[in-house]
Design a protein around this motif. Structure first.
Motif, short mmCIF file in Angstrom:
data_model
loop_
_atom_site.label_atom_id
_atom_site.label_comp_id
_atom_site.label_asym_id
_atom_site.label_seq_id
_atom_site.Cartn_x
_atom_site.Cartn_y
_atom_site.Cartn_z
N LEU A 149 0.82 -1.21 0.00
CA LEU A 149 0.00 0.00 0.00
C LEU A 149 0.86 1.27 0.00
O LEU A 149 0.33 2.37 -0.08
CB LEU A 149 -0.91 0.03 1.24
N GLY A 150 2.17 1.11 0.13
CA GLY A 150 3.06 2.26 0.18
C GLY A 150 3.21 2.83 1.58
O GLY A 150 3.66 3.95 1.75
N ILE A 151 2.84 2.04 2.59
CA ILE A 151 2.93 2.48 3.98
C ILE A 151 4.05 1.69 4.65
O ILE A 151 4.13 0.47 4.52
CB ILE A 151 1.59 2.20 4.72
N ALA A 152 4.90 2.39 5.36
CA ALA A 152 5.95 1.72 6.12
C ALA A 152 5.28 1.01 7.31
O ALA A 152 4.50 1.62 8.02
CB ALA A 152 6.98 2.72 6.62
N PRO A 153 5.54 -0.28 7.51
CA PRO A 153 4.87 -1.02 8.58
C PRO A 153 5.03 -0.40 9.97
O PRO A 153 4.13 -0.46 10.78
CB PRO A 153 5.51 -2.41 8.53
N ASP A 155 4.93 2.61 10.65
CA ASP A 155 4.03 3.77 10.73
C ASP A 155 2.57 3.36 10.85
O ASP A 155 1.70 4.22 11.02
CB ASP A 155 4.22 4.68 9.52
N ALA A 156 2.27 2.07 10.72
CA ALA A 156 0.89 1.59 10.83
C ALA A 156 0.40 1.78 12.27
O ALA A 156 1.19 1.85 13.21
CB ALA A 156 0.80 0.12 10.44
N ALA A 157 -0.90 1.86 12.43
CA ALA A 157 -1.50 2.08 13.76
C ALA A 157 -1.15 0.93 14.70
O ALA A 157 -1.34 -0.24 14.35
CB ALA A 157 -3.01 2.19 13.62
N PRO A 158 -0.65 1.24 15.90
CA PRO A 158 -0.35 0.18 16.87
C PRO A 158 -1.58 -0.66 17.21
O PRO A 158 -1.45 -1.86 17.47
CB PRO A 158 0.15 0.95 18.10
N LEU A 159 -2.77 -0.07 17.16
CA LEU A 159 -3.99 -0.85 17.42
C LEU A 159 -4.19 -1.94 16.37
O LEU A 159 -4.75 -2.99 16.67
CB LEU A 159 -5.22 0.07 17.46
N TYR A 160 -3.75 -1.70 15.15
CA TYR A 160 -3.86 -2.73 14.12
C TYR A 160 -3.00 -3.93 14.48
O TYR A 160 -3.43 -5.07 14.35
CB TYR A 160 -3.45 -2.19 12.75
N TRP A 161 -1.78 -3.68 14.94
CA TRP A 161 -0.89 -4.79 15.31
C TRP A 161 -1.48 -5.58 16.48
O TRP A 161 -1.39 -6.81 16.51
CB TRP A 161 0.51 -4.29 15.64
N LEU A 162 -2.08 -4.87 17.44
CA LEU A 162 -2.73 -5.57 18.56
C LEU A 162 -3.88 -6.44 18.06
O LEU A 162 -4.02 -7.59 18.46
CB LEU A 162 -3.25 -4.55 19.58
N ALA A 163 -4.73 -5.88 17.18
CA ALA A 163 -5.86 -6.65 16.64
C ALA A 163 -5.37 -7.85 15.85
O ALA A 163 -5.92 -8.96 15.98
CB ALA A 163 -6.73 -5.75 15.76
N LEU A 164 -4.33 -7.66 15.06
CA LEU A 164 -3.77 -8.77 14.28
C LEU A 164 -3.23 -9.86 15.20
O LEU A 164 -3.45 -11.05 14.97
CB LEU A 164 -2.68 -8.24 13.35
N GLY A 165 -2.54 -9.45 16.26
CA GLY A 165 -2.02 -10.43 17.21
C GLY A 165 -3.11 -11.21 17.91
O GLY A 165 -2.99 -12.43 18.09
N HIS A 166 -4.20 -10.53 18.29
CA HIS A 166 -5.31 -11.23 18.94
C HIS A 166 -5.97 -12.20 17.97
O HIS A 166 -6.30 -13.33 18.34
CB HIS A 166 -6.33 -10.24 19.48
N ARG A 167 -6.16 -11.78 16.73
CA ARG A 167 -6.78 -12.66 15.74
C ARG A 167 -5.90 -13.88 15.45
O ARG A 167 -6.40 -14.98 15.29
CB ARG A 167 -7.04 -11.90 14.44
N LEU A 168 -4.58 -13.66 15.38
CA LEU A 168 -3.67 -14.80 15.17
C LEU A 168 -3.75 -15.79 16.32
O LEU A 168 -3.76 -17.00 16.10
CB LEU A 168 -2.23 -14.31 15.04
N SER A 169 -3.83 -15.28 17.54
CA SER A 169 -3.81 -16.16 18.71
C SER A 169 -5.06 -17.03 18.82
O SER A 169 -5.00 -18.12 19.36
CB SER A 169 -3.61 -15.36 19.99
N SER A 178 -5.98 -0.75 5.68
CA SER A 178 -6.27 0.05 4.49
C SER A 178 -5.67 1.44 4.61
O SER A 178 -5.33 1.90 5.71
CB SER A 178 -7.79 0.16 4.29
N VAL A 179 -5.59 2.11 3.49
CA VAL A 179 -5.08 3.49 3.46
C VAL A 179 -6.02 4.39 4.27
O VAL A 179 -5.57 5.29 4.98
CB VAL A 179 -4.94 3.98 2.01
N GLU A 180 -7.33 4.12 4.20
CA GLU A 180 -8.30 4.91 4.96
C GLU A 180 -8.06 4.78 6.46
O GLU A 180 -8.12 5.76 7.20
CB GLU A 180 -9.74 4.49 4.62
N GLN A 181 -7.82 3.56 6.92
CA GLN A 181 -7.50 3.35 8.34
C GLN A 181 -6.24 4.11 8.72
O GLN A 181 -6.17 4.73 9.78
CB GLN A 181 -7.29 1.86 8.63
N HIS A 182 -5.26 4.06 7.85
CA HIS A 182 -3.98 4.72 8.14
C HIS A 182 -4.16 6.24 8.22
O HIS A 182 -3.65 6.87 9.14
CB HIS A 182 -2.97 4.36 7.06
#
Length: 192
Positions: A149-153, A155-169, A178-182
């Motif tokens: 998407l052209g976004i440096a990881p 710089d992504a929202a820390p809440l996204y990483w938390l949500a991704l981690g919970h979903r993985l677990s 998405s760019v809109e979220q960013h």
């Protein structure tokens, strides 16, 4: 703090290393900041190592403030408070890969109470933690999608990483970024 030599070809193990982590037993102790450098004392020290066919502790993303080269196999990346970074760990077994680990972390300030992470001094806020081949591959695919998407990881929202981690677990479908979220996160609104 006294460091002990381990069997892994010159890797130094921190006595406080968490043995429950799959990459903890051979985690490399972070170097203490040189005396007289108060600026480096507030930085988070992340140990990185490479031992051919045995161990790889590397950064997947993140912009360190400085990198200290300890020897041919070990480095320490220094991150400012609030910086987001990803460290991957690959450890070989007798036959093939014994463990894979990916952690997205956020460096804390000197006054923050952050959990201890092997090889990260004084510790860091763990946003995402993936153990095993499939979870690590899934997390890497999401990192690649963010970069596409052209976004440096970092710089992504820390809440996204938390949500991704919970979903993985809990083995649920992984959310896309998405760019809109960013843009919403950068504007100060909560990403959805």
């Amino acid at each position: 703090m006294r460091a002990e030599r381990s069997v892994a070809a010159g890797a130094v193990r921190s006595p406080a290393a968490d043995a429950s982590s799959s990459c903890g037993p051979i985690a490399v102790a972070a170097a203490r900041p040189p005396s007289g450098q108060a600026d480096r004392a507030s930085l988070t020290h992340v140990s990185l190592a490479y031992v051919a066919r045995r161990l790889v502790l590397a950064l997947r993303f993140g912009e360190p403030d400085d990198v200290l080269h300890l020897d041919a196999h070990r480095r320490v990346a220094l991150f400012r408070p609030g910086a987001v970074f990803c460290r991957t760990c690959w450890r070989a077994g007798v036959v093939g890969v014994a463990s894979r680990q990916l952690m997205v972390m956020q460096a804390g300030t000197p006054l923050d109470r952050v959990p201890r992470v092997p090889g990260v001094q004084p510790g860091a806020r763990v946003l995402l933690q993936a153990h095993g081949t499939q979870p690590v591959r899934a997390a890497l695919a999401r990192i690649d999608a963010i970069e596409a998407l052209g976004i440096a990881p970092q710089d992504a929202a820390p809440l996204y990483w938390l949500a991704l981690g919970h979903r993985l677990s809990v083995r649920r479908p992984l959310p896309a970024y998405s760019v809109e979220q960013h843009l919403a996160w950068r504007a100060g609104r909560t990403p959805r």
